[in-house]
Design an enzyme around this catalytic site. Sequence first.
Site, PDB file in Angstrom:
ATOM      1  N   ILE A  63       0.946  -1.194  -0.027  1.00  0.00           N
ATOM      2  CA  ILE A  63       0.082  -0.089   0.072  1.00  0.00           C
ATOM      3  C   ILE A  63       1.003   1.223  -0.024  1.00  0.00           C
ATOM      4  O   ILE A  63       1.902   1.353   0.894  1.00  0.00           O
ATOM      5  CB  ILE A  63      -0.809  -0.061   1.144  1.00  0.00           C
ATOM      6  CG1 ILE A  63      -2.118   1.400   1.259  1.00  0.00           C
ATOM      7  CG2 ILE A  63      -0.152  -0.204   2.535  1.00  0.00           C
ATOM      8  CD1 ILE A  63      -3.043   1.016   2.290  1.00  0.00           C
ATOM      9  N   SER A  64       0.633   2.138  -0.942  1.00  0.00           N
ATOM     10  CA  SER A  64       1.607   3.397  -0.971  1.00  0.00           C
ATOM     11  C   SER A  64       1.609   4.205   0.286  1.00  0.00           C
ATOM     12  O   SER A  64       0.604   4.199   0.975  1.00  0.00           O
ATOM     13  CB  SER A  64       1.132   4.109  -2.201  1.00  0.00           C
ATOM     14  OG  SER A  64       1.078   3.651  -3.522  1.00  0.00           O
ATOM     15  N   GLN A  65       2.742   4.792   0.435  1.00  0.00           N
ATOM     16  CA  GLN A  65       3.009   5.796   1.611  1.00  0.00           C
ATOM     17  C   GLN A  65       1.754   6.899   1.504  1.00  0.00           C
ATOM     18  O   GLN A  65       1.704   7.390   0.280  1.00  0.00           O
ATOM     19  CB  GLN A  65       4.194   6.383   1.246  1.00  0.00           C
ATOM     20  CG  GLN A  65       4.722   7.241   2.441  1.00  0.00           C
ATOM     21  CD  GLN A  65       6.115   7.698   2.057  1.00  0.00           C
ATOM     22  OE1 GLN A  65       6.686   7.373   1.304  1.00  0.00           O
ATOM     23  NE2 GLN A  65       6.337   8.878   2.682  1.00  0.00           N
TER      24      GLN A  65
END
Length: 216
Positions: A63-65
């Site tokens: 999951i992206s930052q």
Amino acid sequence: MIDSYKHKGLRKQLIETLKSKGISDENVLRAIEKIPRHFFLDSTFQNHAYEDKAFPIGSGQTISQPYTVAFQSELLQIKKRDKVLEVGTGSGYQACVLLELGAIVYTIERQRNLFMKTKNFLPSIAYQPKMFFGDGYKGLPAFAPFDKIIVTAGAPDIPDMLLEQLKPGGIMVIPVGASDVQHMISITKNLQGEIIRREHGTFRFVPLLENKADDK
Ligand code: SAH
């Protein structure tokens, strides 16, 4: 799953962090403040959901930052009812941010397991993007053109098929780079169909894979 006062407090702190890093779009900040990011993480990582970090979501993906999600969302300049294509559904978190911004979201994922998990999960928390299993490198020609396109995996180049599926007047945001570091590129297609390209610093994404709809 519970969204407690503690979680809400941690999200407020995350918003302050994002502001201090330069995110200023109020609608984007509001969307991130509203969505319980801890719902999207495995139990091992839930206590860390409001740190500004990427986390594993299974099948070797992340999951992206939050900063990256906010940055890409801001560059897209979403207007209500914009038709948006997301390549790389992953956990579905970015798709939910786009839905909160009022977009109609089409999202595509090439990992079967992740696709199934997210397809089952999102309706359970009342988010309903249109979800597709397949190779997003090719976009979704049957549903094109799109007002906005966001790619959430590192692309070796800008796929022609995605450019073709962008409306004149539209914006595409895509991290581009052959190595494990990418340049964030925003592409505007003007009304004459000309492409204007801008660079916005470096980011790290898992790779965008071509020609592989993975059944494992
Ligand atoms: N937007 C996601 C981030 C996911 S990471 C989120 O909010 O959680 C990037 C995702 O892109 C991974 O799930 C990976 O499987 C997917 N991906 C990589 N290449 C792809 C392709 N060609 N088509 C569709 N999805 C792809």
